[in-house]
Design a protein around this motif. Structure first.
Motif, PDB file in Angstrom:
ATOM      1  N   MET A  23       0.811  -1.222   0.000  1.00 24.13           N
ATOM      2  CA  MET A  23       0.000   0.000   0.000  1.00 24.13           C
ATOM      3  C   MET A  23       0.845   1.272   0.000  1.00 24.13           C
ATOM      4  SD  MET A  23      -3.261  -0.763  -0.009  1.00 24.13           S
ATOM      5  CE  MET A  23      -4.042   0.711   0.665  1.00 24.13           C
ATOM      6  N   ARG A  24       2.098   1.180  -0.336  1.00 25.66           N
ATOM      7  CA  ARG A  24       3.002   2.320  -0.169  1.00 25.66           C
ATOM      8  C   ARG A  24       2.587   3.531  -0.987  1.00 25.66           C
ATOM      9  NH1 ARG A  24       8.827   0.471  -1.891  1.00 25.66           N
ATOM     10  NH2 ARG A  24       8.332  -0.947  -0.188  1.00 25.66           N
ATOM     11  N   ASP A  25       1.880   3.332  -2.107  1.00 25.08           N
ATOM     12  CA  ASP A  25       1.425   4.472  -2.911  1.00 25.08           C
ATOM     13  C   ASP A  25      -0.068   4.729  -2.766  1.00 25.08           C
ATOM     14  OD1 ASP A  25       3.946   5.123  -3.972  1.00 25.08           O
ATOM     15  OD2 ASP A  25       3.754   3.575  -5.510  1.00 25.08           O
ATOM     16  N   HIS A  26      -0.685   4.086  -1.772  1.00 27.74           N
ATOM     17  CA  HIS A  26      -2.129   4.227  -1.602  1.00 27.74           C
ATOM     18  C   HIS A  26      -2.504   4.494  -0.145  1.00 27.74           C
ATOM     19  CE1 HIS A  26      -2.270   2.720  -5.684  1.00 27.74           C
ATOM     20  NE2 HIS A  26      -1.688   1.587  -5.313  1.00 27.74           N
ATOM     21  N   GLY A  27      -1.621   5.145   0.597  1.00 28.23           N
ATOM     22  CA  GLY A  27      -1.940   5.501   1.971  1.00 28.23           C
ATOM     23  C   GLY A  27      -1.285   4.654   3.029  1.00 28.23           C
ATOM     24  N   GLY A  28      -0.501   3.634   2.619  1.00 28.70           N
ATOM     25  CA  GLY A  28       0.237   2.818   3.571  1.00 28.70           C
ATOM     26  C   GLY A  28      -0.646   1.933   4.442  1.00 28.70           C
ATOM     27  N   PHE A  29       0.018   1.189   5.310  1.00 27.89           N
ATOM     28  CA  PHE A  29      -0.688   0.357   6.284  1.00 27.89           C
ATOM     29  C   PHE A  29       0.078   0.403   7.595  1.00 27.89           C
ATOM     30  CE2 PHE A  29      -1.423  -3.433   8.762  1.00 27.89           C
ATOM     31  CZ  PHE A  29      -2.803  -3.550   8.728  1.00 27.89           C
ATOM     32  N   GLU A  30      -0.672   0.453   8.707  1.00 31.19           N
ATOM     33  CA  GLU A  30      -0.067   0.439  10.039  1.00 31.19           C
ATOM     34  C   GLU A  30      -1.112  -0.043  11.017  1.00 31.19           C
ATOM     35  OE1 GLU A  30       1.133   1.631  13.922  1.00 31.19           O
ATOM     36  OE2 GLU A  30      -0.377   2.811  12.857  1.00 31.19           O
ATOM     37  N   GLY A  31      -0.711  -0.873  11.975  1.00 30.51           N
ATOM     38  CA  GLY A  31      -1.662  -1.550  12.848  1.00 30.51           C
ATOM     39  C   GLY A  31      -2.540  -0.616  13.653  1.00 30.51           C
ATOM     40  N   ASN A  32      -1.972   0.447  14.216  1.00 30.64           N
ATOM     41  CA  ASN A  32      -2.770   1.380  15.005  1.00 30.64           C
ATOM     42  C   ASN A  32      -3.771   2.136  14.141  1.00 30.64           C
ATOM     43  OD1 ASN A  32      -1.381   1.237  17.776  1.00 30.64           O
ATOM     44  ND2 ASN A  32       0.338   1.610  16.408  1.00 30.64           N
ATOM     45  N   ALA A  33      -3.329   2.522  12.951  1.00 33.15           N
ATOM     46  CA  ALA A  33      -4.242   3.196  12.026  1.00 33.15           C
ATOM     47  C   ALA A  33      -5.380   2.263  11.619  1.00 33.15           C
ATOM     48  CB  ALA A  33      -3.472   3.663  10.789  1.00 33.15           C
ATOM     49  N   GLN A  34      -5.059   0.989  11.441  1.00 33.56           N
ATOM     50  CA  GLN A  34      -6.084   0.017  11.052  1.00 33.56           C
ATOM     51  C   GLN A  34      -7.081  -0.213  12.186  1.00 33.56           C
ATOM     52  OE1 GLN A  34      -6.282  -0.896   8.017  1.00 33.56           O
ATOM     53  NE2 GLN A  34      -7.844  -2.497   8.056  1.00 33.56           N
ATOM     54  N   THR A  35      -6.605  -0.162  13.435  1.00 32.38           N
ATOM     55  CA  THR A  35      -7.505  -0.287  14.575  1.00 32.38           C
ATOM     56  C   THR A  35      -8.566   0.805  14.542  1.00 32.38           C
ATOM     57  OG1 THR A  35      -5.887  -1.353  16.031  1.00 32.38           O
ATOM     58  CG2 THR A  35      -7.660  -0.127  17.091  1.00 32.38           C
ATOM     59  N   LEU A  36      -8.132   2.041  14.317  1.00 29.18           N
ATOM     60  CA  LEU A  36      -9.081   3.146  14.226  1.00 29.18           C
ATOM     61  C   LEU A  36     -10.043   2.961  13.063  1.00 29.18           C
ATOM     62  CD1 LEU A  36      -6.736   6.188  14.978  1.00 29.18           C
ATOM     63  CD2 LEU A  36      -8.624   5.395  16.397  1.00 29.18           C
ATOM     64  N   ARG A  37      -9.536   2.479  11.949  1.00 26.33           N
ATOM     65  CA  ARG A  37     -10.394   2.274  10.774  1.00 26.33           C
ATOM     66  C   ARG A  37     -11.441   1.195  11.051  1.00 26.33           C
ATOM     67  NH1 ARG A  37     -11.034   3.238   5.480  1.00 26.33           N
ATOM     68  NH2 ARG A  37     -11.524   1.519   4.080  1.00 26.33           N
ATOM     69  N   ILE A  38     -11.052   0.158  11.760  1.00 25.60           N
ATOM     70  CA  ILE A  38     -11.983  -0.929  12.060  1.00 25.60           C
ATOM     71  C   ILE A  38     -13.122  -0.437  12.949  1.00 25.60           C
ATOM     72  CG2 ILE A  38     -12.238  -3.088  13.363  1.00 25.60           C
ATOM     73  CD1 ILE A  38      -9.458  -3.864  12.302  1.00 25.60           C
ATOM     74  N   VAL A  39     -12.789   0.246  14.026  1.00 23.46           N
ATOM     75  CA  VAL A  39     -13.840   0.646  14.975  1.00 23.46           C
ATOM     76  C   VAL A  39     -14.677   1.799  14.451  1.00 23.46           C
ATOM     77  CG1 VAL A  39     -12.520  -0.186  16.950  1.00 23.46           C
ATOM     78  CG2 VAL A  39     -12.352   2.225  16.292  1.00 23.46           C
ATOM     79  N   THR A  40     -14.133   2.595  13.519  1.00 25.33           N
ATOM     80  CA  THR A  40     -14.879   3.757  13.026  1.00 25.33           C
ATOM     81  C   THR A  40     -15.496   3.549  11.647  1.00 25.33           C
ATOM     82  OG1 THR A  40     -12.903   4.775  12.024  1.00 25.33           O
ATOM     83  CG2 THR A  40     -13.397   5.330  14.320  1.00 25.33           C
ATOM     84  N   ARG A  41     -15.115   2.476  10.940  1.00 27.21           N
ATOM     85  CA  ARG A  41     -15.614   2.270   9.584  1.00 27.21           C
ATOM     86  C   ARG A  41     -16.040   0.829   9.275  1.00 27.21           C
ATOM     87  NH1 ARG A  41     -16.086   6.938   9.821  1.00 27.21           N
ATOM     88  NH2 ARG A  41     -14.956   8.575   8.690  1.00 27.21           N
ATOM     89  N   LEU A  42     -15.200  -0.124   9.586  1.00 22.41           N
ATOM     90  CA  LEU A  42     -15.375  -1.462   9.024  1.00 22.41           C
ATOM     91  C   LEU A  42     -16.321  -2.371   9.788  1.00 22.41           C
ATOM     92  CD1 LEU A  42     -11.693  -2.246   7.957  1.00 22.41           C
ATOM     93  CD2 LEU A  42     -13.530  -1.222   6.599  1.00 22.41           C
ATOM     94  N   GLU A  43     -16.328  -2.298  11.112  1.00 25.08           N
ATOM     95  CA  GLU A  43     -17.197  -3.197  11.873  1.00 25.08           C
ATOM     96  C   GLU A  43     -18.667  -2.966  11.504  1.00 25.08           C
ATOM     97  OE1 GLU A  43     -17.450  -5.730  13.832  1.00 25.08           O
ATOM     98  OE2 GLU A  43     -15.315  -6.182  13.856  1.00 25.08           O
ATOM     99  N   LYS A  44     -19.414  -4.041  11.452  1.00 23.58           N
ATOM    100  CA  LYS A  44     -20.801  -3.985  10.985  1.00 23.58           C
ATOM    101  C   LYS A  44     -21.758  -3.784  12.153  1.00 23.58           C
ATOM    102  CE  LYS A  44     -19.518  -7.030   7.179  1.00 23.58           C
ATOM    103  NZ  LYS A  44     -19.683  -8.355   6.537  1.00 23.58           N
ATOM    104  N   ARG A  45     -21.844  -2.532  12.589  1.00 22.61           N
ATOM    105  CA  ARG A  45     -22.713  -2.210  13.706  1.00 22.61           C
ATOM    106  C   ARG A  45     -23.766  -1.175  13.311  1.00 22.61           C
ATOM    107  NH1 ARG A  45     -24.232  -3.680  19.085  1.00 22.61           N
ATOM    108  NH2 ARG A  45     -25.602  -1.954  19.682  1.00 22.61           N
TER     109      ARG A  45
END
Length: 479
Positions: free
Chosen positions: A135-157
């Motif tokens: 993902m280096r040219d598309h915003g990268g990846f990092e575990g803490n950033a992904q945690t925020l994305r999961i709880v604020t976007r991805l989880e189906k609630r």
């Protein structure tokens, strides 16, 4: 602590703005017998521990692959231990009276601790590096950033609309989201924009910038700096370091990688010791050399051998050999005996927690800082980096992690292949998300989210289906 010092700090630790949610919901009854802010934080805690991403932590590597033994910790059991330590720290701070009549909400620190690793991909940090490269040219990846994305976007609630679009994840309160925000900076969209190209950039994705700004404004309206971090996040972070520096070491003893005597016998000139010294210096801001590391290790592990070593008679060859054998046996016993291991780590955890205090921030009470006594911080950092350099970077562990990195990259590249329409390999709901993404970075983020959510076993099975390869190898087998 005097009465004056307890009440001298103005402000409130929690306000009504803290329990704002990105999507407004109808007022609810109190949750689990609690009222007001406590009720909302308790509701957030319940949402987190019942979500799918939290359950999947049981299938993600902490130190040793789960296929090796059901004894070793995984990301789920590690997170539970971090939460217990975090709650203990919060209770200790509350008892100290430094925050006056304010009390750190223990549901909030436990929520942050339970959530801190849900963004980690399969195969630990090697999976993290593999996805970042993809993902280096598309915003990268990092575990803490992904945690925020999961709880604020991805989880189906919950969603932002009746159609089910614009998902808002668990729709947590702003204060709960803030408790997970370890790094207050956006990750550059392009790898070339990073200060250290090719290195993991810590922070949050640019796609979450708008939400993070709303969170910061609600939690600390007057804050204008560049190091936003709440006291609950600080508690979670030091609890994670304490768990990593003690319980991962306990697993290493159980696995037979080394024992206390072997650690003490390492020369101060070994490459491992030098790397540990360099990393401890960087982490603490104090100049620590290999002799300093050696002294910390002797203080930590020397007690295992002190009784036997005093009985060695160097004037008698037989007595000398018997004494050395006795010390070696005691060291092996300390590593292999479950009672001794548990006692050792338990005492370390208690020592480390006692070294934690708080410094109140009168301008932004929610941003008060956790402090660790210098001696304790040095010991935590030494044990943490010792485990990493001596174990995680060992040939056997590097072998399995290298394979994990290769698996993650292979899966991502297969799914991202336009020539072979790799996106058609995605499950139906993920394929729909892929087609709904407006541009290539968005489509790559969908693929990244899918791969990052895999457990180790699911990733190996998916890889095997792609390549028809056997995934039953063990890192304990000689090579």
């Amino acid at each position: 602590m005097t009465k004056k010092s307890k009440t001298a700090i103005p402000g409130r630790l929690y306000t009504d703005l803290d329990v704002t949610r990105d999507v407004t919901v109808k007022s609810r009854e109190s949750f689990d017998g609690q009222e007001g802010h406590n009720s909302e934080f308790r509701r957030d805690y319940a949402r987190l521990v019942h979500c799918a991403s939290f359950r999947r932590l049981q299938g993600k590597t902490q130190l040793f692959p789960g296929i090796e033994s059901d004894f070793f910790r995984n990301r789920l059991t590690h997170s539970v231990e971090v939460a217990q330590i975090a709650k203990g720290i919060a209770l200790q701070v509350n008892r100290s009276g430094v925050l006056g009549d304010q009390q750190i909400n223990t549901d909030l620190v436990e929520l942050a601790a339970h959530a801190h690793d849900i963004g980690h991909p399969p195969f630990g940090h090697n999976g993290e590096h593999a996805l970042d490269e993809c993902m280096r040219d598309h915003g990268g990846f990092e575990g803490n950033a992904q945690t925020l994305r999961i709880v604020t976007r991805l989880e189906k609630r919950e969603t932002n609309s009746a159609s089910g679009e614009n998902r808002c994840g668990l729709n947590l309160t702003y204060r709960s989201i803030a408790a997970m925000l370890k790094y207050d900076r956006p990750i550059p969209q392009k790898d070339a924009a990073r200060s250290k190209p090719g290195k993991l950039a810590k922070g949050y994705y640019e796609t979450e910038t708008s939400l993070i700004e709303k969170v910061k404004k609600a939690v600390a309206p007057s804050f204008s700096g560049d190091k936003f971090r709440t006291i609950e996040c600080d508690v979670m972070d030091i609890a994670d370091d304490i768990a990593y520096s003690t319980y991962d070491l306990e697993d290493a003893f159980k696995a037979g990688f080394f024992n206390p005597l072997e650690i003490l016998s390492w020369s101060t000139k070994t490459e491992v010791m030098q790397k540990v010294a360099n990393k401890v210096s960087e982490a603490t801001g104090d100049q620590v050399d290999v002799n300093g590391v050696r002294d910390i290790l002797f203080e930590t592990f020397g007690g295992f051998m002190v009784n036997r070593s005093s009985a060695i008679d160097i004037t008698s060859p037989v007595s000398f050999i018997e004494g050395v054998i006795a010390i070696y046996s005691q060291s092996k016993e300390a590593a292999s005996d479950g009672f001794l291991r548990t006692k050792f780590t338990s005492e370390l955890v208690k020592e480390f927690i006692r070294g934690v205090s708080v410094k109140a921030n009168p301008e932004n009470f929610s941003l008060s800082k956790i402090q660790v006594a210098k001696k304790i911080r040095l010991k935590i950092e030494t044990l943490k980096h010792l485990t990493f350099e001596a174990l995680t970077m060992s040939p056997r562990m590097r072998l399995v992690e290298y394979r994990g990195r290769d698996i993650v990259k292979t899966i991502f590249e297969a799914l991202a292949s336009e020539e072979r329409a790799g996106h058609l390999l995605l499950p139906d709901d993920w394929r729909d998300a892929y087609f709904s993404a407006g541009d290539k970075p968005g489509k790559m983020r969908v693929i990244c989210d899918f791969v990052a959510g895999m457990t180790d076993r699911y990733a190996m099975e998916f890889f095997a289906r792609l390549t028809s390869s056997d995934n039953g190898h063990s890192f304990f087998k000689p090579y």
